[in-house]
Scaffold this motif. Structure first.
Motif, PDB file in Angstrom:
ATOM      1  N   ARG A  97       0.802  -1.231   0.000  1.00  0.00           N
ATOM      2  CA  ARG A  97       0.000   0.000   0.000  1.00  0.00           C
ATOM      3  C   ARG A  97       0.838   1.286   0.000  1.00  0.00           C
ATOM      4  NH1 ARG A  97      -2.612  -3.878   2.775  1.00  0.00           N
ATOM      5  NH2 ARG A  97      -1.331  -3.547   4.638  1.00  0.00           N
ATOM      6  N   GLU A  98       2.146   1.133   0.159  1.00  0.00           N
ATOM      7  CA  GLU A  98       3.009   2.316   0.261  1.00  0.00           C
ATOM      8  C   GLU A  98       3.004   3.201  -0.990  1.00  0.00           C
ATOM      9  OE1 GLU A  98       4.487   3.740   2.633  1.00  0.00           O
ATOM     10  OE2 GLU A  98       4.106   2.290   4.195  1.00  0.00           O
ATOM     11  N   PRO A  99       3.086   2.635  -2.188  1.00  0.00           N
ATOM     12  CA  PRO A  99       3.111   3.494  -3.379  1.00  0.00           C
ATOM     13  C   PRO A  99       1.866   4.371  -3.516  1.00  0.00           C
ATOM     14  CG  PRO A  99       3.888   1.303  -3.920  1.00  0.00           C
ATOM     15  CD  PRO A  99       3.328   1.220  -2.538  1.00  0.00           C
ATOM     16  N   ALA A 100       0.688   3.794  -3.225  1.00  0.00           N
ATOM     17  CA  ALA A 100      -0.542   4.584  -3.314  1.00  0.00           C
ATOM     18  C   ALA A 100      -0.547   5.701  -2.274  1.00  0.00           C
ATOM     19  CB  ALA A 100      -1.764   3.682  -3.119  1.00  0.00           C
ATOM     20  N   LEU A 101      -0.010   5.422  -1.085  1.00  0.00           N
ATOM     21  CA  LEU A 101       0.078   6.448  -0.051  1.00  0.00           C
ATOM     22  C   LEU A 101       1.051   7.550  -0.460  1.00  0.00           C
ATOM     23  CD1 LEU A 101       0.099   4.243   3.179  1.00  0.00           C
ATOM     24  CD2 LEU A 101      -1.699   5.839   2.448  1.00  0.00           C
ATOM     25  N   TYR A 102       2.108   7.170  -1.179  1.00  0.00           N
ATOM     26  CA  TYR A 102       3.064   8.157  -1.675  1.00  0.00           C
ATOM     27  C   TYR A 102       2.382   9.105  -2.663  1.00  0.00           C
ATOM     28  CZ  TYR A 102       6.913  10.074  -4.477  1.00  0.00           C
ATOM     29  OH  TYR A 102       7.768  10.912  -5.161  1.00  0.00           O
ATOM     30  N   VAL A 103       1.631   8.529  -3.597  1.00  0.00           N
ATOM     31  CA  VAL A 103       0.927   9.360  -4.577  1.00  0.00           C
ATOM     32  C   VAL A 103      -0.090  10.259  -3.872  1.00  0.00           C
ATOM     33  CG1 VAL A 103      -0.604   9.329  -6.584  1.00  0.00           C
ATOM     34  CG2 VAL A 103       1.281   7.688  -6.425  1.00  0.00           C
ATOM     35  N   ALA A 104      -0.783   9.712  -2.891  1.00  0.00           N
ATOM     36  CA  ALA A 104      -1.758  10.509  -2.138  1.00  0.00           C
ATOM     37  C   ALA A 104      -1.073  11.657  -1.403  1.00  0.00           C
ATOM     38  CB  ALA A 104      -2.511   9.619  -1.151  1.00  0.00           C
ATOM     39  N   SER A 105       0.117  11.390  -0.865  1.00  0.00           N
ATOM     40  CA  SER A 105       0.837  12.451  -0.151  1.00  0.00           C
ATOM     41  C   SER A 105       1.283  13.562  -1.092  1.00  0.00           C
ATOM     42  CB  SER A 105       2.055  11.862   0.575  1.00  0.00           C
ATOM     43  OG  SER A 105       3.074  11.488  -0.332  1.00  0.00           O
ATOM     44  N   LEU A 106       1.626  13.206  -2.320  1.00  0.00           N
ATOM     45  CA  LEU A 106       2.002  14.222  -3.310  1.00  0.00           C
ATOM     46  C   LEU A 106       0.812  15.127  -3.620  1.00  0.00           C
ATOM     47  CD1 LEU A 106       4.082  12.070  -5.835  1.00  0.00           C
ATOM     48  CD2 LEU A 106       4.977  13.727  -4.195  1.00  0.00           C
ATOM     49  N   SER A 107      -0.358  14.507  -3.817  1.00  0.00           N
ATOM     50  CA  SER A 107      -1.562  15.290  -4.101  1.00  0.00           C
ATOM     51  C   SER A 107      -1.931  16.159  -2.907  1.00  0.00           C
ATOM     52  CB  SER A 107      -2.726  14.355  -4.451  1.00  0.00           C
ATOM     53  OG  SER A 107      -2.452  13.616  -5.627  1.00  0.00           O
ATOM     54  N   ALA A 108      -1.802  15.596  -1.695  1.00  0.00           N
ATOM     55  CA  ALA A 108      -2.164  16.332  -0.486  1.00  0.00           C
ATOM     56  C   ALA A 108      -1.244  17.521  -0.241  1.00  0.00           C
ATOM     57  CB  ALA A 108      -2.138  15.402   0.717  1.00  0.00           C
ATOM     58  N   SER A 109      -0.025  17.470  -0.789  1.00  0.00           N
ATOM     59  CA  SER A 109       0.921  18.571  -0.591  1.00  0.00           C
ATOM     60  C   SER A 109       0.591  19.781  -1.449  1.00  0.00           C
ATOM     61  CB  SER A 109       2.344  18.093  -0.902  1.00  0.00           C
ATOM     62  OG  SER A 109       2.512  17.867  -2.294  1.00  0.00           O
ATOM     63  N   GLY A 110      -0.413  19.632  -2.322  1.00  0.00           N
ATOM     64  CA  GLY A 110      -0.831  20.754  -3.152  1.00  0.00           C
ATOM     65  C   GLY A 110      -0.270  20.751  -4.559  1.00  0.00           C
ATOM     66  N   LEU A 111       0.463  19.705  -4.931  1.00  0.00           N
ATOM     67  CA  LEU A 111       1.005  19.629  -6.288  1.00  0.00           C
ATOM     68  C   LEU A 111      -0.113  19.456  -7.306  1.00  0.00           C
ATOM     69  CD1 LEU A 111       4.102  17.279  -5.821  1.00  0.00           C
ATOM     70  CD2 LEU A 111       4.084  19.769  -5.991  1.00  0.00           C
ATOM     71  N   LYS A 112       0.087  20.025  -8.471  1.00  0.00           N
ATOM     72  CA  LYS A 112      -0.892  19.876  -9.545  1.00  0.00           C
ATOM     73  C   LYS A 112      -0.862  18.443 -10.078  1.00  0.00           C
ATOM     74  CE  LYS A 112      -0.513  24.704 -10.988  1.00  0.00           C
ATOM     75  NZ  LYS A 112      -0.134  25.640 -12.086  1.00  0.00           N
ATOM     76  N   PRO A 113      -1.982  17.965 -10.623  1.00  0.00           N
ATOM     77  CA  PRO A 113      -2.024  16.592 -11.146  1.00  0.00           C
ATOM     78  C   PRO A 113      -0.897  16.284 -12.131  1.00  0.00           C
ATOM     79  CG  PRO A 113      -4.230  17.480 -11.040  1.00  0.00           C
ATOM     80  CD  PRO A 113      -3.312  18.616 -10.690  1.00  0.00           C
ATOM     81  N   ALA A 114      -0.559  17.234 -12.992  1.00  0.00           N
ATOM     82  CA  ALA A 114       0.502  16.985 -13.971  1.00  0.00           C
ATOM     83  C   ALA A 114       1.847  16.771 -13.283  1.00  0.00           C
ATOM     84  CB  ALA A 114       0.599  18.148 -14.950  1.00  0.00           C
ATOM     85  N   THR A 115       2.086  17.504 -12.205  1.00  0.00           N
ATOM     86  CA  THR A 115       3.338  17.350 -11.471  1.00  0.00           C
ATOM     87  C   THR A 115       3.365  16.011 -10.750  1.00  0.00           C
ATOM     88  OG1 THR A 115       3.438  19.747 -11.146  1.00  0.00           O
ATOM     89  CG2 THR A 115       4.858  18.398  -9.752  1.00  0.00           C
TER      90      THR A 115
END
Length: 327
Positions: A97-115
């Motif tokens: 489950r770690e990779p999905a949590l990593y992606v979620a953390s990137l989105s939660a940090s405010g990064l745009k979807p493209a980033t």
């Protein structure tokens, strides 16, 4: 007895092919041990060197992966490793489950979807390199859902306006004028523009050869009258110091700084949005003239017409005259 590494491979000290050979030249066991050790230690330098070697020797683009893509991948690998250190990842055996949590953390940090998508692409490149080296069989990001941006790119980053392009040209020196026009009239990507040599240009036939476009595809681009005029002016300036290249600079950052300062000189620095808006300007202008996405796709060097649609801004009143005739 299995082979063991006797010396660390030399990190990047020449071109990308030299880098790839430094790793690919190791025995399978030596390469595997080297990669496992780098993953265990989360050694950013060694893991990036390994990723670069894999990208250069084991992908379709090979050594012609663009500098822009490499910068994005290098940043993405660094971000992933920082996350892995903070959350005690085992890189060769990541939790399910770690990779999905990593992606979620990137989105939660405010990064745009493209980033976020770019960061995930970099993570995929790192794991491809680890598999290439035999360090793991894991492909942890293969099935991870990535955020989608519902806002069209043409809305987020529309083409430059004609008055802005004209203002830039009015203040530009000979090199800057050619660069602006290669983007806005010839529709070149910045890497393509910076790579143009005088031998690629046929002013008499009004043609420019893009020798190595994206995916190493070549194409012929017609030259507008204004671009030919700018090229003639630049050629006249460089007669005393002949060179094969058009520009005295070749780095993405140098080109960006030149055009950013040019926009500041015009008093319109807030309108400068990098290079891609110039390419969209070219696509939009051409479509307005020919009304054919297929022809515009060929001009821009797109394999898929659907990609070209993201580069063309249609006027809001595009259907007004058609609708007027409805019965």
């Amino acid at each position: 007895m299995s082979d063991t590494p006797t010396a660390a491979p030399v990190l990047y000290s020449g071109d990308r092919l030299t880098q790839a050979r430094a790793f690919a030249g190791l025995t399978d066991e030596a390469l595997r041990v080297r990669a496992i050790r780098a993953a265990r230690d989360k050694d950013a330098e060694d893991l990036w060197a390994l990723t670069l070697a894999c990208l250069s020797s084991d992908t379709s683009a090979g050594v012609r992966v663009s500098p822009h893509t490499l910068r994005a991948y290098k940043t993405g690998v660094k971000v992933l490793l920082e996350h892995a250190c903070t959350h005690a990842w085992n890189l060769t055996h990541p939790g399910r489950r770690e990779p999905a949590l990593y992606v979620a953390s990137l989105s939660a940090s405010g990064l745009k979807p493209a980033t976020v998508q770019a960061r995930v692409a970099a993570a995929c490149a790192l794991y491809r390199a680890l598999r290439w080296a035999g360090a793991t069989d894991a492909d942890p990001f293969g099935d991870v859902k990535r955020p989608k941006d519902r806002t069209k790119g043409i809305v987020k980053n529309p083409p430059y306006r004609a008055d802005f392009v004209q203002a830039m040209l009015a203040e530009a020196d000979a090199q800057e004028a050619v660069l602006v026009l290669l983007l806005t009239h010839a529709g070149l990507r910045i890497a393509e523009a910076l790579a143009v040599e005088w031998g690629n240009i046929d002013l008499r036939r009004r043609r420019l050869l893009v020798a190595h476009g994206k995916g190493d595809k070549a194409r012929i681009v017609p030259l507008s009258a204004k671009l030919r005029e700018a090229l003639e002016a630049l050629k006249a300036e460089t007669v005393s110091t002949p060179t094969s290249r058009l520009f005295s600079f070749s780095a993405y950052s140098s080109a960006y700084e030149r055009l950013q300062k040019l926009a500041l000189k015009c008093g319109r620095e807030h309108e400068f949005r990098g290079f891609h808006a110039g390419r969209k300007y070219a696509g939009t202008q051409l479509y307005a003239a020919v009304k054919d996405f297929t022809r515009v796709a060929g001009f821009l060097g797109h394999e898929q017409v659907d990609t070209t649609r993201r580069y063309v801004e249609l006027p809001e009143d595009d259907l007004d005259e058609v609708m007027e005739g409805f019965v």
